[in-house]
Design a protein around this motif. Sequence first.
Motif, short mmCIF file in Angstrom:
data_model
loop_
_atom_site.label_atom_id
_atom_site.label_comp_id
_atom_site.label_asym_id
_atom_site.label_seq_id
_atom_site.Cartn_x
_atom_site.Cartn_y
_atom_site.Cartn_z
N GLU A 100 0.80 -1.22 0.00
CA GLU A 100 0.00 0.00 0.00
C GLU A 100 0.83 1.28 0.00
N ILE A 101 2.14 1.16 0.21
CA ILE A 101 2.99 2.35 0.13
C ILE A 101 2.94 2.91 -1.29
N GLY A 102 3.02 2.01 -2.26
CA GLY A 102 3.01 2.45 -3.66
C GLY A 102 4.12 3.45 -3.90
N GLN A 103 3.78 4.60 -4.49
CA GLN A 103 4.74 5.67 -4.76
C GLN A 103 4.56 6.83 -3.79
N SER A 104 3.77 6.62 -2.73
CA SER A 104 3.39 7.70 -1.82
C SER A 104 4.40 7.92 -0.69
N LYS A 105 4.94 9.11 -0.62
CA LYS A 105 5.83 9.49 0.47
C LYS A 105 5.08 9.42 1.80
N LYS A 106 3.86 9.93 1.82
CA LYS A 106 3.04 9.94 3.04
C LYS A 106 2.82 8.52 3.56
N ASN A 107 2.52 7.58 2.66
CA ASN A 107 2.29 6.19 3.08
C ASN A 107 3.56 5.55 3.63
N PHE A 108 4.69 5.87 3.03
CA PHE A 108 5.95 5.32 3.56
C PHE A 108 6.23 5.86 4.95
N LEU A 109 6.02 7.15 5.14
CA LEU A 109 6.27 7.74 6.45
C LEU A 109 5.35 7.14 7.51
N LEU A 110 4.11 6.87 7.15
CA LEU A 110 3.17 6.21 8.07
C LEU A 110 3.64 4.79 8.39
N PHE A 111 4.10 4.07 7.39
CA PHE A 111 4.63 2.73 7.60
C PHE A 111 5.82 2.76 8.54
N SER A 112 6.68 3.75 8.40
CA SER A 112 7.85 3.90 9.28
C SER A 112 7.42 4.12 10.72
N LYS A 113 6.42 4.96 10.91
CA LYS A 113 5.90 5.21 12.26
C LYS A 113 5.32 3.93 12.86
N TYR A 114 4.62 3.18 12.04
CA TYR A 114 4.03 1.91 12.47
C TYR A 114 5.13 0.95 12.94
N MET A 115 6.20 0.84 12.18
CA MET A 115 7.30 -0.04 12.56
C MET A 115 7.94 0.42 13.86
N GLU A 116 8.09 1.72 14.04
CA GLU A 116 8.64 2.24 15.29
C GLU A 116 7.72 1.90 16.45
N ALA A 117 6.42 2.00 16.24
CA ALA A 117 5.45 1.66 17.28
C ALA A 117 5.52 0.16 17.62
N LEU A 118 5.71 -0.68 16.62
CA LEU A 118 5.85 -2.12 16.86
C LEU A 118 7.07 -2.40 17.73
N VAL A 119 8.18 -1.73 17.43
CA VAL A 119 9.40 -1.91 18.23
C VAL A 119 9.18 -1.42 19.65
N ALA A 120 8.52 -0.29 19.80
CA ALA A 120 8.26 0.27 21.13
C ALA A 120 7.39 -0.68 21.96
N TYR A 121 6.33 -1.19 21.37
CA TYR A 121 5.46 -2.11 22.11
C TYR A 121 6.15 -3.45 22.37
N HIS A 122 7.02 -3.85 21.48
CA HIS A 122 7.79 -5.07 21.72
C HIS A 122 8.60 -4.92 22.99
N LYS A 123 9.25 -3.79 23.14
CA LYS A 123 10.03 -3.51 24.33
C LYS A 123 9.11 -3.41 25.57
N TYR A 124 8.01 -2.71 25.41
CA TYR A 124 7.06 -2.50 26.51
C TYR A 124 6.51 -3.84 27.03
N TYR A 125 6.19 -4.74 26.13
CA TYR A 125 5.62 -6.03 26.52
C TYR A 125 6.71 -7.05 26.91
N GLY A 126 7.95 -6.62 26.97
CA GLY A 126 9.01 -7.49 27.47
C GLY A 126 9.61 -8.42 26.45
N GLY A 127 9.70 -7.97 25.21
CA GLY A 127 10.31 -8.79 24.17
C GLY A 127 11.74 -9.16 24.53
N ARG A 128 12.14 -10.34 24.14
CA ARG A 128 13.48 -10.85 24.46
C ARG A 128 14.56 -10.06 23.77
N ASP A 129 15.72 -10.01 24.41
CA ASP A 129 16.88 -9.35 23.79
C ASP A 129 17.67 -10.30 22.94
#
Length: 129
Positions: A100-129
């Motif tokens: 769904e990113i396609g050629q859209s800068k806005k969609n890529f930036l949203l995807f990047s934020k989503y990935m950052e949120a996934l990493v943050a919640y991974h840490k919050y929920y005690g993901g293994r190191d």
Amino acid sequence: MKTLSEETYVKQAEQVIASLVRTDRQGKPSIFLTSSKIRTLLSLISSIYNDVRLIQEDQLTEDTWAKIQYLRVRFVYESGRDRDVKQFVENAKIMSCIDEIGQSKKNFLLFSKYMEALVAYHKYYGGRD
């Protein structure tokens, strides 16, 4: 972007990571996806993000689009190597998000934020190191 939106991506990220919590051998809740695996995937996105930030137009360049396609290949490869990564990629609907990113800068930036949120919640929920 249909899979993600500015209003829902944080909640979606939390739900994805919460869905990965399983009980370990000692009976404690645990996420088997390691921090190093998820951070490796995020680092691939971060390098593209640095290029995208500099683009003045709303559309991505062909070079950037090609890097995003390679990113898709890396997610597939890492999923094939590790079943925990595969479960993460499937639960997070990463492939749909990349499509769904396609050629859209806005969609890529949203995807990047989503990935950052996934990493943050991974840490919050005690993901293994």
